[in-house]
Scaffold this motif. Structure first.
Motif, PDB file in Angstrom:
ATOM      1  N   GLN A  21      -1.350   5.356   4.942  1.00  0.00           N
ATOM      2  CA  GLN A  21      -1.013   5.998   3.715  1.00  0.00           C
ATOM      3  C   GLN A  21      -2.422   6.564   3.182  1.00  0.00           C
ATOM      4  O   GLN A  21      -2.493   7.655   2.658  1.00  0.00           O
ATOM      5  CB  GLN A  21      -0.495   5.277   2.651  1.00  0.00           C
ATOM      6  CG  GLN A  21       1.018   4.778   3.062  1.00  0.00           C
ATOM      7  CD  GLN A  21       1.632   3.660   2.149  1.00  0.00           C
ATOM      8  OE1 GLN A  21       1.200   3.169   1.420  1.00  0.00           O
ATOM      9  NE2 GLN A  21       3.137   3.704   2.182  1.00  0.00           N
ATOM     10  N   GLU A  22      -3.383   5.661   3.273  1.00  0.00           N
ATOM     11  CA  GLU A  22      -4.763   6.110   2.765  1.00  0.00           C
ATOM     12  C   GLU A  22      -5.290   7.266   3.583  1.00  0.00           C
ATOM     13  O   GLU A  22      -5.826   8.117   2.914  1.00  0.00           O
ATOM     14  CB  GLU A  22      -5.652   5.075   2.706  1.00  0.00           C
ATOM     15  CG  GLU A  22      -7.233   5.240   2.249  1.00  0.00           C
ATOM     16  CD  GLU A  22      -7.001   5.460   0.525  1.00  0.00           C
ATOM     17  OE1 GLU A  22      -8.191   6.413   0.271  1.00  0.00           O
ATOM     18  OE2 GLU A  22      -6.188   5.323  -0.054  1.00  0.00           O
ATOM     19  N   MET A  23      -5.072   7.206   4.852  1.00  0.00           N
ATOM     20  CA  MET A  23      -5.568   8.276   5.433  1.00  0.00           C
ATOM     21  C   MET A  23      -4.442   9.577   5.159  1.00  0.00           C
ATOM     22  O   MET A  23      -5.572  10.720   5.124  1.00  0.00           O
ATOM     23  CB  MET A  23      -5.486   7.775   7.021  1.00  0.00           C
ATOM     24  CG  MET A  23      -6.441   6.755   7.502  1.00  0.00           C
ATOM     25  SD  MET A  23      -5.956   6.537   9.257  1.00  0.00           S
ATOM     26  CE  MET A  23      -6.617   7.625  10.156  1.00  0.00           C
ATOM     27  N   GLN A  24      -3.397   9.432   5.112  1.00  0.00           N
ATOM     28  CA  GLN A  24      -2.675  10.654   4.656  1.00  0.00           C
ATOM     29  C   GLN A  24      -3.248  11.420   3.505  1.00  0.00           C
ATOM     30  O   GLN A  24      -3.252  12.608   3.147  1.00  0.00           O
ATOM     31  CB  GLN A  24      -1.285  10.227   4.546  1.00  0.00           C
ATOM     32  CG  GLN A  24      -0.666  10.085   5.941  1.00  0.00           C
ATOM     33  CD  GLN A  24       0.679   9.573   5.849  1.00  0.00           C
ATOM     34  OE1 GLN A  24       1.212   9.144   4.917  1.00  0.00           O
ATOM     35  NE2 GLN A  24       1.543   9.474   7.125  1.00  0.00           N
ATOM     36  N   GLN A  28      -4.797  14.836   2.903  1.00  0.00           N
ATOM     37  CA  GLN A  28      -4.361  15.921   1.781  1.00  0.00           C
ATOM     38  C   GLN A  28      -5.293  16.377   1.005  1.00  0.00           C
ATOM     39  O   GLN A  28      -5.268  17.422   0.605  1.00  0.00           O
ATOM     40  CB  GLN A  28      -3.056  15.147   1.225  1.00  0.00           C
ATOM     41  CG  GLN A  28      -1.742  14.815   2.004  1.00  0.00           C
ATOM     42  CD  GLN A  28      -0.885  13.965   1.318  1.00  0.00           C
ATOM     43  OE1 GLN A  28      -1.080  13.693   0.016  1.00  0.00           O
ATOM     44  NE2 GLN A  28       0.333  14.238   1.826  1.00  0.00           N
ATOM     45  N   ALA A  29      -6.021  15.474   0.586  1.00  0.00           N
ATOM     46  CA  ALA A  29      -7.274  15.904  -0.219  1.00  0.00           C
ATOM     47  C   ALA A  29      -8.276  16.745   0.184  1.00  0.00           C
ATOM     48  O   ALA A  29      -8.789  17.788  -0.164  1.00  0.00           O
ATOM     49  CB  ALA A  29      -8.071  14.467  -0.891  1.00  0.00           C
ATOM     50  N   LEU A  30      -8.451  16.384   1.765  1.00  0.00           N
ATOM     51  CA  LEU A  30      -9.308  17.410   2.458  1.00  0.00           C
ATOM     52  C   LEU A  30      -8.889  18.617   2.632  1.00  0.00           C
ATOM     53  O   LEU A  30      -9.297  19.658   2.474  1.00  0.00           O
ATOM     54  CB  LEU A  30      -9.566  16.696   3.830  1.00  0.00           C
ATOM     55  CG  LEU A  30     -10.583  17.312   4.576  1.00  0.00           C
ATOM     56  CD1 LEU A  30     -12.003  17.417   3.999  1.00  0.00           C
ATOM     57  CD2 LEU A  30     -10.839  16.773   6.098  1.00  0.00           C
ATOM     58  N   GLN A  31      -7.404  18.801   3.003  1.00  0.00           N
ATOM     59  CA  GLN A  31      -6.842  20.096   3.081  1.00  0.00           C
ATOM     60  C   GLN A  31      -6.958  20.739   1.662  1.00  0.00           C
ATOM     61  O   GLN A  31      -7.039  21.980   1.675  1.00  0.00           O
ATOM     62  CB  GLN A  31      -5.232  19.746   3.562  1.00  0.00           C
ATOM     63  CG  GLN A  31      -5.187  19.358   4.771  1.00  0.00           C
ATOM     64  CD  GLN A  31      -3.723  18.929   5.180  1.00  0.00           C
ATOM     65  OE1 GLN A  31      -2.724  18.768   4.422  1.00  0.00           O
ATOM     66  NE2 GLN A  31      -3.421  18.991   6.594  1.00  0.00           N
TER      67      GLN A  31
END
Length: 440
Positions: A21-24, A28-31
């Protein structure tokens, strides 16, 4: 043990789920950051495009006046390059002694017949010339002529030449308008001292005929240097070359644009076996513009010409000959004298003349020169008696080329005329001074 192992596996699963979840969330933040960066880049690119467009618009707008100025400058340069403005001035400072006599009386000083005693400065001619070349074929010329007119006591300005020229080949050029005639300007180029004196067919001698015919006055020139009409000419260059000119003209000269029932013709043909030498013949035939509707009956004036001349860098020499008939007496004036048939008596004339000249450039810009003219003129008066005039002229001098376009000459001139035997008339004119020619 089994329970503890199950709890441990459950914990691991929860940790992995949290990690995923943290990676997602990070992805998402990076995207989101990437999308924001892309949006900024696109906005920056749009701004750059707009800026470039604005700069280009400014450059185009600023280039238009520059291009227009360049175009106008190019047109002006072309006009200047294809147009030549120049001039020629004949001037002199001389002292003149003129004496006349009639009958058996002695010669006495007297002003008249084109001569004035004393010392003075004269500008005999001032030609201002404008030449313009339209293309490789077509061009135009305007030359004005300034001189002093004794008859009106003031200076006058004339159009000496005004023509459009089409040069289609070295052997075929056509001029429409007032242009050089075939003979006089051609001889002037070989003579080289026009600024000192006109050539023999262009030199008037005044006096002698006054009272002897229905047209009192002197004897004018035997040709025109320029006339209005159509002129065809051409030449080859170097040795074994030819030149020609044929002119169909009004006949009254460049100062008179009058119309008559017929036109006159003058022609010249020249051959140069070597470049420094010319043999030329010419002729004239016509009414000289006097053949008018309702006017007096006319004769045809004729003139024959011949020239043999040499000119190189050191020597110049030549002989010119002419013969005329009815040059002055074209009109058949009715007589009133005591001849066999007074009602049909009329005047007629003929003349023969020759001119010989030579010059020698003996040192740098210095030259010595001399010339001798003789004209024998005969005419029938209104009583059908032939009268004779004899005109003798010579000059001698030293010339100095001050500059390429400025020539001065110290000259002595002598002219003597003896009139008819029946009514003797004589005059002598001596003149000494400095003659000059300036060209630019």
């Amino acid at each position: 043990m089994a329970a503890e192992k199950g709890k441990e596996n459950s914990k691991i699963g929860k940790d992995q789920t949290a990690t995923l979840q943290e990676m997602q969330r990070q992805i998402q933040a990076l995207q989101a950051k990437i999308a924001d960066l892309q949006a900024r880049q696109e906005a920056q690119a749009d701004a750059q495009v707009e800026t470039a467009k604005a700069v280009n618009d400014v450059q185009v707008a600023s280039a238009k006046p520059a291009d227009e100025l360049t175009r106008k400058l190019d047109a002006l340069n072309k006009l200047v390059d294809n147009t030549h403005v120049g001039g020629t001035m004949f001037f002199d400072v001389t002292s003149q002694s003129h004496k006349e006599a009639t009958g058996i009386s002695s010669l006495v000083k007297k002003d008249g017949h084109g001569s004035t005693n004393g010392t003075g400065f004269d500008v005999k001619r001032f030609y201002l010339t404008v030449d313009h070349k339209f293309d490789d074929v077509w061009s135009a010329n305007l030359t004005t002529d300034f001189n002093y007119q004794v008859s009106i006591g003031q200076t006058s300005l004339f159009v000496k030449k005004a023509y459009v020229q089409g040069k289609f080949d070295g052997l075929f050029t056509v001029r429409f308008g007032a242009a050089d005639m075939p003979w006089i300007p051609f001889v002037e180029k070989w003579y080289g001292y026009r600024f000192v004196e006109n050539t023999i067919t262009d030199r008037s001698f005044e006096g002698g005929r006054s009272g002897g015919t229905a047209t009192a006055g002197g004897v004018g020139a035997f040709g025109n240097s320029s006339d209005w009409g159509i002129h065809a000419l051409g030449a080859t260059t170097g040795g074994n070359s030819i030149s020609y000119q044929l002119s169909v003209v009004n006949g009254r000269g460049y100062r008179n644009l009058s119309r008559s029932k017929s036109v006159d013709t003058e022609a010249r043909f020249g051959y140069s076996p070597i470049e420094q030498m010319v043999i030329a013949v010419g002729g004239y035939s016509g009414k000289r513009g006097y053949d008018t509707e309702g006017g007096a009956p006319t004769r045809t004036a004729t003139r024959g010409d011949a020239l043999l001349a040499w000119r190189d860098k050191t020597w110049g020499a030549g002989v010119e000959y002419f013969h005329t008939e009815n040059w002055d007496d074209i009109l058949r004036y009715a007589g009133t004298g005591a001849g066999p048939n007074p009602a049909t008596n009329s005047t007629k004339d003929k003349a023969d003349g020759y001119s010989a000249w030579a010059d020698w450039h003996f040192y740098d810009q210095f030259a010595v020169f001399g010339r001798y003219d003789r004209v024998d003129y005969k005419y029938d008066n209104l009583t059908s008696v032939e009268e004779k005039l004899k005109d003798r002229y010579y000059n001698a001098g030293v010339s100095y080329d001050v500059l390429k376009n400025l020539k001065l000459a110290l000259v002595y001139k002598h002219n003597k005329l003896d009139g008819p035997v029946a009514t003797p008339y004589h005059y002598k004119t001596n003149e000494v001074g400095v003659w000059g020619m300036l060209t630019f």
